[in-house]
Design an enzyme around this catalytic site. Sequence first.
Site, PDB file in Angstrom:
ATOM      1  N   SER A  35      24.664 104.964  45.641  1.00 17.94           N
ATOM      2  CA  SER A  35      24.573 106.403  45.582  1.00 17.94           C
ATOM      3  C   SER A  35      25.288 107.096  44.524  1.00 17.94           C
ATOM      4  CB  SER A  35      24.988 106.956  46.974  1.00 17.94           C
ATOM      5  OG  SER A  35      25.064 108.494  46.885  1.00 17.94           O
ATOM      6  N   SER A  36      26.419 106.670  44.532  1.00 20.14           N
ATOM      7  CA  SER A  36      27.358 107.348  43.513  1.00 20.14           C
ATOM      8  C   SER A  36      26.930 106.818  41.895  1.00 20.14           C
ATOM      9  CB  SER A  36      28.727 106.752  43.411  1.00 20.14           C
ATOM     10  OG  SER A  36      29.293 107.097  44.619  1.00 20.14           O
ATOM     11  N   ARG A  71      54.727 101.841  54.553  1.00 20.57           N
ATOM     12  CA  ARG A  71      53.510 102.531  55.016  1.00 20.57           C
ATOM     13  C   ARG A  71      52.860 101.771  55.890  1.00 20.57           C
ATOM     14  NH1 ARG A  71      49.692 101.884  49.636  1.00 20.57           N
ATOM     15  NH2 ARG A  71      48.462 103.144  50.548  1.00 20.57           N
ATOM     16  N   SER A 105      40.110 125.028  36.019  1.00 23.02           N
ATOM     17  CA  SER A 105      40.021 125.654  34.843  1.00 23.02           C
ATOM     18  C   SER A 105      38.719 126.759  34.643  1.00 23.02           C
ATOM     19  CB  SER A 105      39.771 124.490  33.793  1.00 23.02           C
ATOM     20  OG  SER A 105      40.563 123.462  33.713  1.00 23.02           O
ATOM     21  N   HIS A 139      40.372 105.835  57.651  1.00 23.01           N
ATOM     22  CA  HIS A 139      40.756 107.338  57.420  1.00 23.01           C
ATOM     23  C   HIS A 139      40.705 107.332  55.816  1.00 23.01           C
ATOM     24  CE1 HIS A 139      42.912 110.943  56.359  1.00 23.01           C
ATOM     25  NE2 HIS A 139      43.847 110.100  55.490  1.00 23.01           N
ATOM     26  N   LYS A 177      47.158 119.902  30.339  1.00 25.68           N
ATOM     27  CA  LYS A 177      46.240 120.934  31.222  1.00 25.68           C
ATOM     28  C   LYS A 177      47.113 121.778  31.813  1.00 25.68           C
ATOM     29  CE  LYS A 177      42.368 117.906  31.935  1.00 25.68           C
ATOM     30  NZ  LYS A 177      41.377 118.923  31.843  1.00 25.68           N
ATOM     31  N   TYR A 209      40.950 109.112  39.444  1.00 23.42           N
ATOM     32  CA  TYR A 209      40.404 109.959  38.384  1.00 23.42           C
ATOM     33  C   TYR A 209      39.208 110.636  38.521  1.00 23.42           C
ATOM     34  CZ  TYR A 209      44.874 108.873  36.108  1.00 23.42           C
ATOM     35  OH  TYR A 209      46.164 108.882  35.870  1.00 23.42           O
ATOM     36  N   TRP A 268      42.251 100.284  52.998  1.00 25.06           N
ATOM     37  CA  TRP A 268      40.929 100.345  52.168  1.00 25.06           C
ATOM     38  C   TRP A 268      40.804  99.649  50.896  1.00 25.06           C
ATOM     39  CZ3 TRP A 268      39.513 103.023  47.500  1.00 25.06           C
ATOM     40  CH2 TRP A 268      40.682 102.998  46.520  1.00 25.06           C
ATOM     41  N   GLU A 299      38.801 105.452  39.555  1.00 22.82           N
ATOM     42  CA  GLU A 299      38.312 105.935  40.929  1.00 22.82           C
ATOM     43  C   GLU A 299      39.174 107.108  41.279  1.00 22.82           C
ATOM     44  OE1 GLU A 299      35.899 105.820  43.067  1.00 22.82           O
ATOM     45  OE2 GLU A 299      36.757 106.993  44.731  1.00 22.82           O
ATOM     46  N   THR A 307      47.774 115.235  30.869  1.00 23.28           N
ATOM     47  CA  THR A 307      48.128 116.082  31.969  1.00 23.28           C
ATOM     48  C   THR A 307      48.804 117.073  31.908  1.00 23.28           C
ATOM     49  OG1 THR A 307      47.804 113.932  33.195  1.00 23.28           O
ATOM     50  CG2 THR A 307      48.234 115.862  34.524  1.00 23.28           C
ATOM     51  N   HIS A 326      49.627  99.246  37.562  1.00 22.53           N
ATOM     52  CA  HIS A 326      50.870  99.843  37.956  1.00 22.53           C
ATOM     53  C   HIS A 326      50.792  99.968  39.682  1.00 22.53           C
ATOM     54  CE1 HIS A 326      48.731 103.978  37.247  1.00 22.53           C
ATOM     55  NE2 HIS A 326      48.385 103.534  38.441  1.00 22.53           N
ATOM     56  N   HIS A 327      49.634  99.550  40.027  1.00 22.21           N
ATOM     57  CA  HIS A 327      49.459  99.690  41.477  1.00 22.21           C
ATOM     58  C   HIS A 327      49.939  98.292  42.128  1.00 22.21           C
ATOM     59  CE1 HIS A 327      46.704 103.141  41.774  1.00 22.21           C
ATOM     60  NE2 HIS A 327      46.444 102.835  40.602  1.00 22.21           N
ATOM     61  N   ASP A 361      16.527 122.620  37.369  1.00 23.95           N
ATOM     62  CA  ASP A 361      16.773 121.672  38.464  1.00 23.95           C
ATOM     63  C   ASP A 361      17.664 120.281  37.631  1.00 23.95           C
ATOM     64  OD1 ASP A 361      16.769 120.064  40.675  1.00 23.95           O
ATOM     65  OD2 ASP A 361      15.270 121.441  41.490  1.00 23.95           O
ATOM     66  N   HIS A 386      41.717 102.538  39.719  1.00 22.85           N
ATOM     67  CA  HIS A 386      42.477 103.816  38.778  1.00 22.85           C
ATOM     68  C   HIS A 386      41.490 104.707  38.386  1.00 22.85           C
ATOM     69  CE1 HIS A 386      46.076 105.533  38.275  1.00 22.85           C
ATOM     70  NE2 HIS A 386      45.585 106.145  36.894  1.00 22.85           N
TER      71      HIS A 386
END
Lengths: 525, 175
Positions: free
Chosen positions: A169-170, A450, A268, A77, A331, A257, A142, A255, A328, A302-303, A106, A253
Amino acid sequence: MSANIDKLHDDHSHTPSGIMRWITTTNHKDIGSMYLWFSLIMFFIGGLMALVIRAELFQPGLQLVVPGFFNQMTTMHALVMIFGAVMPAFVGLANWQLPIMIGAPDMALPRLNNWSFWILPFAFTMMLSTLFFESGGPAAGWTLYPPLSLQGGDSMPFVILSIHLLGLSSILGAINVIATILNMRAPGMTLMKMPIFVWTWLITAFLLIASMPVLAGAITMLLTDRFFGTTFFTASGGGDPVLFQHIFWFFGHPEVYILILPAFGIVSTIIPAFSRKKLFGYDSMVYATASIALLSFIVWAHHMFTVGMPLAGELFFMFTTMLIAVPTGVKVFNWVATMWKGSMTFETPMLFALAFIVLFTVGGFSGLMLAMVPADFQYHDTYFVVAHFHYVLVPGAVFAIIAAVYYWLPKWTGKMYNESLGKLHFWLTTIFVNLTFFPMHFVGLAGMPRRIPDYAVQFADFNAIASVGAFGFGLSQLLFVYILFNTLKQKVTAEDKCWDGAEGLEWTLSSPPPYHSFDKAPKID
Amino acid sequence: MKNFKKTYLSLTLFAVFMFSFSYMLVPLYDIFCEITGLNGKTNQTKVLNINENPAERFVKVKFTSTIANSAPFIFEPVDREMTVQIGKIYNTLYTLTNNSNSIKHATASPSVVPSEDAEYFKKIECFCFSQQEINGLETKELPLQFIIDDDLPLDTKTLILSYTMFNTTDQIGSN
């Protein structure tokens, strides 16, 4: 055969018809549409997996699936939603929007663009096929933490190769985005005059190039640890499993963002259009985005506060993490200030953008709670974390994508969607998303871990509510698909500038825009 | 077009650099742990200063053992606890027994708790990370010689040295 090919080459305006048009296309709009459709399909595949999870968790005890399969569902998932749904959706939006927002004909690298897209279906076919292996799909989460991920079945090398392909690809997509933005802007469009969505994508693309190769390195080490006798993460050879967590989150991390910065850009763009005011604090928006991106590289640990870091390390990562709340906050403040005294109307894209601000902020606050080391020791690996990242990803990233689709759909198709159905979709989605994820805060704080298929009975009520919400949310998205097809069938054409408050070069083009967007570059004053 | 090529080239190089950077993180991580003594990694590189007149200060050292992934071993310290004088050399033993009938290879990895004090726990002779070949049903003595550094912070009263023994027979076989 060769005669046929020669014929095609003689006539340059001719595009192959049928399936070959889509396989060989180098047009940014075609590729953008393919990305978006692909991401919608993956959204439903990942959603089905989420429903398996929620169905099992509807009641305590094991009812529907065995724990091993449950773990495969949680792992898949996440992989499908992150790499298959959200990231391709943003790349699709970039493909459609960047050239028409900066006045380019293009993307800079059309053939590479085609290749970036067509890697995806193959990578995901390979990844999803592991679910049919005898030993099942990946089940270690994951994040692929060793030693557990090294002990998995035959799926591991396949999953790693497909992640390599997705990363490729990315990275190619990101190079294309940066090359387009830096080299193909209309004359007069300086960097600080670019639409904010373009800015957020430029920064996201740099994050992609900086972080995806690190993930590639980490999973290559996993692969060699398992098959070629290296001991990067194997303790018996002097390796360290915690090292993987450091490398992984050094990618991980930035990622997260990557998954949210383009969403900031979309919101925005939409908020000023329906407030009929210019975006408040454009410059500060750009700097806030850039500083969030820079900070993302120094907060990774922090993870993993609970792995046993020294106090100095925990304090450093705690304070830098909390520091992210400042840009943040800038924003969120700017979005609210944009609406202040604006002539606001509440069409579907605006509703999704408003819900984004409120619910993303809820997710941001639970993130602040998790940033506090002493509190995190209790919250770590509980449903509170699940609630947190789903609040920033579903009513965050996904809402922004849906808002963007409603906002630009009339431009892309030349047809207006049904506004009442759009509003119905919004209300169903927003109610059910909260019904799904809000109770997870409570069970998480009460200590429900979890990634488990079974739980203690005291969590039963909130889990039942969350499961009902999840099925409601899933079914509401079928309405979204109906709205999309219904829009394509409409007879009335949308105006070129269908939102009267909208600004930007894309609204100077016809709806739908011509196949090659700007043959002549527009002038920007 | 020249501009374009420069963009592609520098971006591609950047991606390649970041890939190599992920591998650079491996030695960087070890160096970082070594400098700070984090992660319970014991420092073996510092020059040892044996004090002729050790201080009249004693700490408790506890020895523990773990067997990884239910390997067929019995692995235990001979002394579970010692009271040692700081700056003096001590000897102790661990014993490793192979419970199976076949020849096995084993490797131990050490860790010191509290990890901040790992750098003061100096092992002069140690069996860590060296391959132990052990016959079926054999018992081996694994000697350990250590010294606690003079600079050990005063508030540390107890140190724990822990070894995890891994069965590496499969890895040896595949090489």
